[in-house]
Every structure is written in C-alpha cells, then in structure tokens.
Design a protein around this motif. Structure first.
Motif, PDB file in Angstrom:
ATOM      1  N   VAL A  38      30.465  35.949  -6.333  1.00  0.00           N
ATOM      2  CA  VAL A  38      30.753  36.276  -7.732  1.00  0.00           C
ATOM      3  C   VAL A  38      31.186  37.740  -7.846  1.00  0.00           C
ATOM      4  CG1 VAL A  38      29.691  36.561 -10.023  1.00  0.00           C
ATOM      5  CG2 VAL A  38      29.272  34.495  -8.703  1.00  0.00           C
ATOM      6  N   SER A  39      30.609  38.618  -7.025  1.00  0.00           N
ATOM      7  CA  SER A  39      30.978  40.030  -7.101  1.00  0.00           C
ATOM      8  C   SER A  39      32.451  40.234  -6.757  1.00  0.00           C
ATOM      9  CB  SER A  39      30.088  40.883  -6.194  1.00  0.00           C
ATOM     10  OG  SER A  39      30.290  40.560  -4.846  1.00  0.00           O
ATOM     11  N   VAL A  40      32.978  39.441  -5.828  1.00  0.00           N
ATOM     12  CA  VAL A  40      34.393  39.521  -5.474  1.00  0.00           C
ATOM     13  C   VAL A  40      35.252  39.009  -6.632  1.00  0.00           C
ATOM     14  CG1 VAL A  40      36.167  38.659  -3.893  1.00  0.00           C
ATOM     15  CG2 VAL A  40      33.905  39.269  -3.024  1.00  0.00           C
ATOM     16  N   VAL A  41      34.833  37.890  -7.198  1.00  0.00           N
ATOM     17  CA  VAL A  41      35.584  37.277  -8.291  1.00  0.00           C
ATOM     18  C   VAL A  41      35.607  38.194  -9.514  1.00  0.00           C
ATOM     19  CG1 VAL A  41      35.663  35.297  -9.854  1.00  0.00           C
ATOM     20  CG2 VAL A  41      35.124  34.950  -7.453  1.00  0.00           C
ATOM     21  N   ILE A  42      34.504  38.845  -9.799  1.00  0.00           N
ATOM     22  CA  ILE A  42      34.425  39.759 -10.941  1.00  0.00           C
ATOM     23  C   ILE A  42      35.235  41.025 -10.684  1.00  0.00           C
ATOM     24  CG2 ILE A  42      32.831  41.299 -12.184  1.00  0.00           C
ATOM     25  CD1 ILE A  42      32.716  38.401 -13.133  1.00  0.00           C
ATOM     26  N   VAL A  60      39.892  31.835  -6.547  1.00  0.00           N
ATOM     27  CA  VAL A  60      39.772  30.391  -6.780  1.00  0.00           C
ATOM     28  C   VAL A  60      38.991  29.742  -5.642  1.00  0.00           C
ATOM     29  CG1 VAL A  60      41.085  28.221  -6.912  1.00  0.00           C
ATOM     30  CG2 VAL A  60      41.816  30.208  -8.244  1.00  0.00           C
ATOM     31  N   MET A  61      39.287  30.142  -4.408  1.00  0.00           N
ATOM     32  CA  MET A  61      38.547  29.581  -3.272  1.00  0.00           C
ATOM     33  C   MET A  61      37.069  29.959  -3.316  1.00  0.00           C
ATOM     34  SD  MET A  61      41.309  29.953  -0.189  1.00  0.00           S
ATOM     35  CE  MET A  61      40.289  29.177   1.045  1.00  0.00           C
ATOM     36  N   CYS A  62      36.765  31.193  -3.744  1.00  0.00           N
ATOM     37  CA  CYS A  62      35.365  31.617  -3.886  1.00  0.00           C
ATOM     38  C   CYS A  62      34.644  30.764  -4.927  1.00  0.00           C
ATOM     39  CB  CYS A  62      35.287  33.083  -4.296  1.00  0.00           C
ATOM     40  SG  CYS A  62      35.569  34.247  -2.969  1.00  0.00           S
ATOM     41  N   VAL A  63      35.304  30.541  -6.050  1.00  0.00           N
ATOM     42  CA  VAL A  63      34.683  29.757  -7.126  1.00  0.00           C
ATOM     43  C   VAL A  63      34.465  28.314  -6.678  1.00  0.00           C
ATOM     44  CG1 VAL A  63      35.050  28.809  -9.434  1.00  0.00           C
ATOM     45  CG2 VAL A  63      35.521  31.220  -8.989  1.00  0.00           C
ATOM     46  N   LEU A  64      35.489  27.700  -6.080  1.00  0.00           N
ATOM     47  CA  LEU A  64      35.357  26.315  -5.634  1.00  0.00           C
ATOM     48  C   LEU A  64      34.310  26.182  -4.533  1.00  0.00           C
ATOM     49  CD1 LEU A  64      39.090  25.158  -5.591  1.00  0.00           C
ATOM     50  CD2 LEU A  64      37.320  24.608  -7.279  1.00  0.00           C
ATOM     51  N   GLY A  65      34.322  27.117  -3.582  1.00  0.00           N
ATOM     52  CA  GLY A  65      33.331  27.076  -2.514  1.00  0.00           C
ATOM     53  C   GLY A  65      31.917  27.284  -3.028  1.00  0.00           C
ATOM     54  N   VAL A 115      26.652  25.331  -4.300  1.00  0.00           N
ATOM     55  CA  VAL A 115      25.564  25.262  -5.279  1.00  0.00           C
ATOM     56  C   VAL A 115      25.290  23.813  -5.654  1.00  0.00           C
ATOM     57  CG1 VAL A 115      24.923  25.828  -7.651  1.00  0.00           C
ATOM     58  CG2 VAL A 115      25.854  27.594  -6.165  1.00  0.00           C
ATOM     59  N   GLY A 116      26.349  23.028  -5.847  1.00  0.00           N
ATOM     60  CA  GLY A 116      26.171  21.613  -6.184  1.00  0.00           C
ATOM     61  C   GLY A 116      25.474  20.839  -5.089  1.00  0.00           C
ATOM     62  N   VAL A 117      25.836  21.085  -3.856  1.00  0.00           N
ATOM     63  CA  VAL A 117      25.228  20.374  -2.730  1.00  0.00           C
ATOM     64  C   VAL A 117      23.782  20.809  -2.535  1.00  0.00           C
ATOM     65  CG1 VAL A 117      25.275  20.115  -0.218  1.00  0.00           C
ATOM     66  CG2 VAL A 117      27.382  19.907  -1.531  1.00  0.00           C
ATOM     67  N   VAL A 118      23.541  22.111  -2.550  1.00  0.00           N
ATOM     68  CA  VAL A 118      22.189  22.616  -2.295  1.00  0.00           C
ATOM     69  C   VAL A 118      21.241  22.256  -3.435  1.00  0.00           C
ATOM     70  CG1 VAL A 118      20.797  24.700  -1.990  1.00  0.00           C
ATOM     71  CG2 VAL A 118      22.957  24.458  -0.776  1.00  0.00           C
ATOM     72  N   ALA A 119      21.708  22.382  -4.675  1.00  0.00           N
ATOM     73  CA  ALA A 119      20.833  22.104  -5.816  1.00  0.00           C
ATOM     74  C   ALA A 119      20.445  20.631  -5.879  1.00  0.00           C
ATOM     75  CB  ALA A 119      21.518  22.514  -7.115  1.00  0.00           C
TER      76      ALA A 119
END
Length: 149
Positions: A79-83, A105-110, A115-119
């Motif tokens: 998120v720090s990179v995206v921001i 975009v790759m950071c957000v999708l990854g 997060v979806g898999v781990v959660a």
C-alpha cells in the motif's frame, strides 16, 4: 466473532499505517529538495514531519501485526508503494508513467488476492515435503504467475 473483528481491524490499521509510510517519502523528499544550503536535516521541520509520519505508520503496522496474521498484514506493505505514486504526483509534480500505474495495479491485485486467500484460508497446514514443494512449484498456474511477474 472477535477473531474476524480483530483481523478486519488489523487490516484497516495496516492500510492506514502503510498510507502514512507512503506519504512520508514525499514529505521527506520535499525537505531534501528545500535543503539547498546542505545543512543538517535535523534542523528542517518538514523532515521531522516526514519522519513522524513514517514512525506512526510503523507503529500502526506493529499494532496490526498483533491483531491479525503476519501473512495477512505483510503483503499490505505494498500500500505504501501504491500511495506514494499519487502523492508524488500531487506534492512533487512527478509524472506517473504507464509503468508506475501498471506496478500499482499489480500491487493492488496481488494484495487483494493474498488478503482474500489468507483471510479465508485454513488456519493450520501440514508441513510440505521437498517433493510436495517441487510438485507445487511446477504447476502451470504457478509457472504463469512466475512468467508474468
């Protein structure tokens, strides 16, 4: 469910903390650019603001790690990179290249995928043998991921 609430809170704190970290880079760069006389950065208030933002962000990450699984919080560091990209564009007047946007975009999708898999994943897993790991490493889906990244 308390565990789910803690996980959600940990994720939100990590997102906020990493947003502060991403913003701190632009603030500190402004301080560096204003330091035309080559003096000590310790005397520049803007540099201290950037440092404070970074420390607050890291403290947020520390709290987030105590609330949720590290495997969930760690990828949110992206998120720090995206921001940083839009903040650098707004604050520093830097241009966001196509490559920067694709990286975000790759950071957000990854991050979303992890997060979806781990959660929603299993809480415990058996230890993999070397043979199992090798078999998983050569699956077509992983090979496609490896080529793309």
């Amino acid at each position: 469910d308390t565990t789910m609430q803690n996980t959600f809170l940990g994720v939100m704190i990590a997102i906020c903390g990493n947003s502060l970290i991403g913003s701190s880079f632009a603030v500190m760069k402004v301080a560096h650019m204003r330091n035309t006389d080559g003096g000590s950065y310790l005397k520049i208030p803007m540099w201290w603001v950037g440092t404070l933002l970074m420390v607050l962000g890291e403290l947020g990450n520390l709290v987030a790690y105590s609330l949720a699984k590290p495997s969930l919080i760690s990828p949110l560091g992206a998120v720090s990179v995206v921001i940083n990209v839009p903040v650098a564009w707004i604050v520093l007047g830097e241009k966001a290249s196509f490559r920067n946007v694709c990286g975000c975009v790759m950071c957000v999708l990854g991050g979303y995928g992890i997060v979806g898999v781990v959660a929603n994943g299993e809480t415990e897993r058996d230890t993999l043998s070397v043979a199992d790991f090798q078999e998983m490493a050569f699956r077509p889906a992983f090979m496609v991921f490896l080529v793309i990244s």
